[in-house]
Scaffold this motif. Structure first.
Motif, PDB file in Angstrom:
ATOM      1  N   ARG A 523     -17.964 -14.239  10.592  1.00  8.08           N
ATOM      2  CA  ARG A 523     -16.797 -13.502  11.088  1.00  8.08           C
ATOM      3  C   ARG A 523     -15.502 -14.134  10.574  1.00  8.08           C
ATOM      4  O   ARG A 523     -14.547 -13.430  10.215  1.00  8.08           O
ATOM      5  N   VAL A 524     -15.470 -15.463  10.523  1.00 10.18           N
ATOM      6  CA  VAL A 524     -14.308 -16.164   9.978  1.00 10.18           C
ATOM      7  C   VAL A 524     -14.196 -15.904   8.476  1.00 10.18           C
ATOM      8  O   VAL A 524     -13.102 -15.660   7.948  1.00 10.18           O
ATOM      9  N   VAL A 525     -15.331 -15.934   7.788  1.00 10.99           N
ATOM     10  CA  VAL A 525     -15.348 -15.692   6.345  1.00 10.99           C
ATOM     11  C   VAL A 525     -14.796 -14.308   6.025  1.00 10.99           C
ATOM     12  O   VAL A 525     -13.931 -14.142   5.144  1.00 10.99           O
ATOM     13  N   GLU A 526     -15.285 -13.300   6.720  1.00 14.99           N
ATOM     14  CA  GLU A 526     -14.849 -11.927   6.448  1.00 14.99           C
ATOM     15  C   GLU A 526     -13.385 -11.724   6.830  1.00 14.99           C
ATOM     16  O   GLU A 526     -12.659 -10.981   6.161  1.00 14.99           O
ATOM     17  N   PHE A 527     -12.947 -12.386   7.890  1.00 12.90           N
ATOM     18  CA  PHE A 527     -11.533 -12.307   8.269  1.00 12.90           C
ATOM     19  C   PHE A 527     -10.647 -12.906   7.175  1.00 12.90           C
ATOM     20  O   PHE A 527      -9.641 -12.306   6.767  1.00 12.90           O
ATOM     21  N   CYS A 528     -11.008 -14.082   6.686  1.00  9.48           N
ATOM     22  CA  CYS A 528     -10.199 -14.734   5.647  1.00  9.48           C
ATOM     23  C   CYS A 528     -10.174 -13.917   4.365  1.00  9.48           C
ATOM     24  O   CYS A 528      -9.165 -13.889   3.656  1.00  9.48           O
ATOM     25  N   ALA A 529     -11.282 -13.239   4.059  1.00  8.69           N
ATOM     26  CA  ALA A 529     -11.332 -12.414   2.855  1.00  8.69           C
ATOM     27  C   ALA A 529     -10.447 -11.178   2.974  1.00  8.69           C
ATOM     28  O   ALA A 529     -10.089 -10.575   1.961  1.00  8.69           O
ATOM     29  N   ARG A 530     -10.106 -10.804   4.196  1.00  6.65           N
ATOM     30  CA  ARG A 530      -9.210  -9.657   4.406  1.00  6.65           C
ATOM     31  C   ARG A 530      -7.743 -10.065   4.496  1.00  6.65           C
ATOM     32  O   ARG A 530      -6.857  -9.208   4.496  1.00  6.65           O
ATOM     33  N   LEU A 531      -7.477 -11.350   4.609  1.00  9.55           N
ATOM     34  CA  LEU A 531      -6.101 -11.809   4.775  1.00  9.55           C
ATOM     35  C   LEU A 531      -5.253 -11.461   3.558  1.00  9.55           C
ATOM     36  O   LEU A 531      -5.719 -11.582   2.421  1.00  9.55           O
TER      37      LEU A 531
END
Length: 659
Positions: A523-531
């Protein structure tokens, strides 16, 4: 955490047990608490268990209600309580309290589609007895390893390559192309390993082995967005979401029936994770760190600052050049790949301290630099692209002085020459998919000049490194922001195949210690990839959003501290007056000619130069070449020529299930 092994072969069940016993004995360090196997006429699977959940009742292999599904599993599913509630509501009956048992029930209900439900770090093999199908999978980022060898209708797998080599039918031959890749980008590429015929299941993939055929497919892919769809969101909203995600990712990684400690390096990432645990969940957190007698690499003052501020119960090891030299062969035994840096060795020794202190589990800060653009390579890429718009500019390349003030403290003429020769190479080729990494690769690849002529020819067989990397990129890769492209390359090459392997799983599990990584919660990985890129790298300010979040949580001098790459001493460990005896043996002309990888005359000149300088080589490139040569020679010595001496050396008590 555990180790898993197995093979598919048509033979009597009882004849499989001796091979499984040998395979498990070779990886008993991954799980010394118990050993179990399941065998029938088609397969044999086994587990060496490091008990963390359900200490008394969770021994593997584990089965479903009617014993038609059997699983061996390495890892942790951190959302297992929530998934168990769902499965029990659907009528499934559990006989253990482990997260392992979830797998057989989820497979019953969803087949291979259940992988998207898992939040964890794992590698497992599940035998579907009714379908005569072996189902294997690996976590999204490749935190836990899984290797295999497929020959004809046969298939053998294991958490480590050495377990596969317990099968005498599997050849043990060095793969020249992979050694060349390590001597270029520090790690194997894709599914390659250092041995011919041995592959790794890629992160985020599953495999089906049925009727002699092997099928591999992805169930998750890392996708970056450019942030334009969220351009109106306020920075504070992003910050709140990141903080909430990291807090929950840390919370669920504390789930265990044993104490959980933390690594505390003195950097932003580990200090942030430690602060979350200390302030929100645990008033007596045990932390661990490594320091160096060589002040160039030591971070002890920052560690002391963090310990004092967070009031943790802290333990530290102090690593010497001799420690690194003496322990490199054992680290190579665990990493199973050549190394161009000694950094894994202190981490191996640190995991020994953790184990001696009675801990099996530690939290660490890995992943933040890749996800939030913490490395200098991302800043280099940004500066070079800015410079490439006006190649004749003398002001734009001067920005590099902000990254490397020590390097560029020479006279202006020397500085200008260095810029043009190093960072300016291929400057205007901004449309290359690997633009961000090409300068580094070409610089590191110069250490391949130590290869022997025959090995060089074998290593340069087509396709090239750049062709192979480019072929594996996502279809819309070139539409991503340049920062996202650089991060994707770093995550898929360096993070998965080096940092989480040689500096992660392999050295920690060498002492039966499990690392857990809140920043790598998917979830953190996907969030950072959307930043939006500006919240990852703001100008030249790295990890911008995380640093903003860290204010008020950790000491300000650490929150604002520039990234210090984790490095360890090299040349004096192998060429100084206290060098280990094995070094002279491995670097002797006879050994070099016998193993065939390196040119004895060139190696002799490198060694002579280092010894004249009291064990200290002048350049970073020479240091990388030295440790690369020593580690490759050690790898060949242990796995190609000396492997049989270690097979079957340790006896284990085995619990046997058959069907």
């Amino acid at each position: 955490m555990c180790g898993i092994v197995g093979f598919a072969e048509s033979s009597p069940a009882e004849s499989k047990v001796p091979l499984l016993r040998r395979m498990l004995a070779l990886i008993r360090h991954r799980g010394p608490d118990s050993f179990g196997v399941y065998v029938d006429e088609r397969v044999g699977i086994g587990s060496s268990r490091l008990s963390i959940l359900d200490l008394e009742g969770g021994d593997q292999p584990i089965h479903n209600e009617d014993r038609t599904l059997w699983v061996v599993y390495n890892g942790e599913i951190f959302n297992y309580p929530e998934l168990r509630v769902e499965l029990e509501a659907a009528g499934h009956r559990f006989y253990t309290r482990t997260d392992t048992e979830l797998l057989v029930h989820l497979y019953e209900d969803h087949g291979s589609g259940f992988l998207g439900k898992l939040n964890g770090q794992f590698a497992f093999a599940l035998w579907d007895k009714k379908r005569k199908r072996l189902f294997l999978a690996r976590d999204r980022l490749g935190i836990r390893p899984l290797f295999y060898h497929h020959r004809g209708s046969g298939f053998v797998f294991g958490s480590e390559i050495k377990s596969i080599f317990a099968d005498p039918a599997v050849p043990r031959t060095i793969e020249a192309r992979t050694v060349a890749d390590v001597f270029t980008c520090w790690s194997p590429v894709g599914a390659d390993t250092a041995f011919q015929g041995i592959r790794q299941l890629p992160p985020g993939h599953f495999a089906l082995f049925e009727d002699g055929a092997l099928e591999i497919a992805p169930y998750w892919e890392l996708v970056f967005a450019d942030g334009r769809d969220q351009a109106q969101r306020q920075e504070g909203s992003y910050r709140e979401e990141l903080e909430a995600l990291l807090l929950d990712a840390t919370r669920i990684r504390l789930r265990a029936d044993v104490p959980v400690g933390a690594y505390l390096s003195g950097g932003l990432d580990s200090t942030y994770v430690t602060a979350l645990v200390k302030q929100r969940f645990d008033n007596r957190l045990r932390t661990f760190s490594v320091s160096f007698t060589d002040g160039r690499f030591d971070e002890a003052p920052f560690q002391e600052t963090a310990v004092k501020a967070l009031a943790t119960d802290h333990s530290m090891i102090r690593c010497t050049d001799r420690d690194i030299g003496e322990n490199l062969p054992e680290v190579v035994w665990h990493t199973e790949v050549p190394l161009t840096r000694t950094a894994p060795v202190p981490l191996f020794l640190l995991s020994g301290l953790v184990r001696e202190s009675g801990f099996k589990v530690v939290l660490t800060g890995e992943g933040s630099d890749e996800l939030l653009a913490g490395y200098d390579i991302f800043k280099e890429d940004r500066i070079r692209r800015f410079w490439a718009r006006r190649p004749d500019s003398t002001l734009r390349p001067a920005l590099l002085k902000r990254l490397y003030p020590d390097i560029f403290s020479a006279e202006p003429r020397q500085t200008s020459w260095f810029l043009k020769a190093f960072f300016g190479k291929g400057l205007e080729q901004v449309d290359s998919p690997v633009y961000s990494h090409r300068v580094r690769w070409e610089n590191t690849a110069r250490i391949k000049t130590f290869f022997s002529e025959g090995f060089r020819r074998a290593a340069e067989a087509a396709p090239s490194l750049e062709e192979r990397v480019t072929a594996g990129l996502p279809r819309d890769f070139m539409r991503w922001h340049p920062l996202s492209r650089a991060q994707f390359l770093e995550i898929t090459l360096f993070l998965s195949n080096y940092l989480l392997s040689s500096q992660g799983d392999r050295v920690a599990m060498g002492h039966s210690v499990e690392g857990r990584f809140p920043f790598l919660d998917y979830r953190v990985v996907e969030f950072c990839a959307r930043l939006p890129p500006r919240l990852r790298l703001n100008g030249l300010a790295d990890k911008y959003l995380l640093r903003r979040s860290a204010k008020g949580i950790i000491p300000p001098e650490i929150a604002a501290r520039p990234k210090q790459p984790y490095r360890a001493p090299i040349s004096r460990c192998f060429l100084g007056e206290n060098r280990p005896d094995y070094v002279d043996e491995l670097l002797s002309p006879d050994a070099l000619r016998r193993f065939g990888c390196f040119d004895p005359e060139k190696v002799a000149k490198l060694v002579e130069k280092g010894r004249k300088l009291d064990g200290g080589l002048l350049s970073e490139r020479e240091n990388m070449a030295l440790v690369g040569i020593v580690s490759t020679q050690s790898l060949i010595s242990q796995f190609v020529y000396g492997f049989d001496l270690r097979v079957g050396r340790e006896a284990i008590d085995l619990k046997i299930f058959s069907g």
